[in-house]
Design a protein around this motif. Sequence first.
Motif, PDB file in Angstrom:
ATOM      1  N   SER A 166       2.658   2.065  -3.286  1.00  0.00           N
ATOM      2  CA  SER A 166       1.669   2.365  -4.322  1.00  0.00           C
ATOM      3  C   SER A 166       1.140   3.782  -4.175  1.00  0.00           C
ATOM      4  O   SER A 166       1.023   4.532  -5.151  1.00  0.00           O
ATOM      5  N   ARG A 167       0.838   4.174  -2.944  1.00  0.00           N
ATOM      6  CA  ARG A 167       0.339   5.529  -2.732  1.00  0.00           C
ATOM      7  C   ARG A 167       1.409   6.568  -3.044  1.00  0.00           C
ATOM      8  O   ARG A 167       1.097   7.656  -3.551  1.00  0.00           O
ATOM      9  N   VAL A 177       0.817  -1.208   0.000  1.00  0.00           N
ATOM     10  CA  VAL A 177       0.000   0.000   0.000  1.00  0.00           C
ATOM     11  C   VAL A 177       0.856   1.267   0.000  1.00  0.00           C
ATOM     12  O   VAL A 177       0.640   2.176  -0.808  1.00  0.00           O
ATOM     13  N   ASP A 179      -6.872   8.980  -2.819  1.00  0.00           N
ATOM     14  CA  ASP A 179      -5.813   9.852  -3.319  1.00  0.00           C
ATOM     15  C   ASP A 179      -6.169  10.409  -4.695  1.00  0.00           C
ATOM     16  O   ASP A 179      -5.872  11.571  -5.005  1.00  0.00           O
ATOM     17  N   VAL A 207       1.408   6.979  -6.816  1.00  0.00           N
ATOM     18  CA  VAL A 207       0.265   7.786  -7.256  1.00  0.00           C
ATOM     19  C   VAL A 207       0.481   9.259  -6.929  1.00  0.00           C
ATOM     20  O   VAL A 207       0.237  10.140  -7.764  1.00  0.00           O
ATOM     21  N   ALA A 208       0.960   9.544  -5.740  1.00  0.00           N
ATOM     22  CA  ALA A 208       1.180  10.930  -5.348  1.00  0.00           C
ATOM     23  C   ALA A 208       2.183  11.611  -6.274  1.00  0.00           C
ATOM     24  O   ALA A 208       1.981  12.758  -6.697  1.00  0.00           O
ATOM     25  N   PRO A 239      -7.615   3.466  -0.207  1.00  0.00           N
ATOM     26  CA  PRO A 239      -6.790   4.683  -0.062  1.00  0.00           C
ATOM     27  C   PRO A 239      -6.297   5.250  -1.383  1.00  0.00           C
ATOM     28  O   PRO A 239      -6.189   6.478  -1.528  1.00  0.00           O
ATOM     29  N   VAL A 240      -5.996   4.392  -2.366  1.00  0.00           N
ATOM     30  CA  VAL A 240      -5.556   4.901  -3.663  1.00  0.00           C
ATOM     31  C   VAL A 240      -6.671   5.696  -4.334  1.00  0.00           C
ATOM     32  O   VAL A 240      -6.439   6.775  -4.890  1.00  0.00           O
TER      33      VAL A 240
END
Length: 268
Positions: free
Chosen positions: A181-182, A178, A223, A185-186, A219-220
Amino acid sequence: MSGILVDGLIPGLVSVTFRTLSAEAVISLAAEAGLGAVEWGGDVHVPAGALATAERVRERSADAGLEIAAYGSYHRAGQSDPADFAAVADTAAALGAPTVRVWAGVHGSAQTGPAERAAVVTGIRSAADAAAARGLRIALEYHRNTLTDTLESALRLLDEVDRPTVLPYWQPARGAAVGPSRAEVAALLGKGLRTAHVFSWAADGTRLPLEARADLWRPVLADLTGPAASLASGRRRYAMLEFVAGDEPAAFARDAATLCSWLAHPEI
């Protein structure tokens, strides 16, 4: 549009999920599942150069209330003949796709030397210029065995290409953690990320129900609909389902219901 729209995030379907089905069947599945968009693949459903097919798929997608998120080409920068991209771009325009997916070469970043990397950069720039002449953007598939196989390489590549119409895609690695991955994405939101390919795979490549990775996707998705996403994108963004278990329509329907539920109830 029939699908849910949450802070600009539209759920959709990547058509290559069902390569054995007709475009009409894909449209029916997406519409019945309450999705809002389709990314049409260039290998089966809308081949490059098949302008009449592209126009027909465009019309039938619109009739079903489905946006066309992108044209998923198999043009590989640095390998494919740049002259061949004209047919790709013309097909995307006929399809009504605002974006053309392009692949960043044929080897991973660790296996790509300076000359090959430079050829990929040149190829992406060439495709971007041809696409821009038709009012289209380029999106780079975020994928292993290409120069977007790591976040570091992907960010470097976007800087090297230096075209405002070239944007990244994102999808998770197999068995993705997780936190990393976040972070991906950020970082990619800062480069204009607008589309995520949504699926759940175990580390060994086993396809799982989407809900099995709620720990990752909730959570993704948050985001992708948060303040950073709004500032970075400015236009519609897409969460596109792909690679369902067993390539089964029933598995797709379950995953679509899961995705739409998450978008409708982001606080849970």
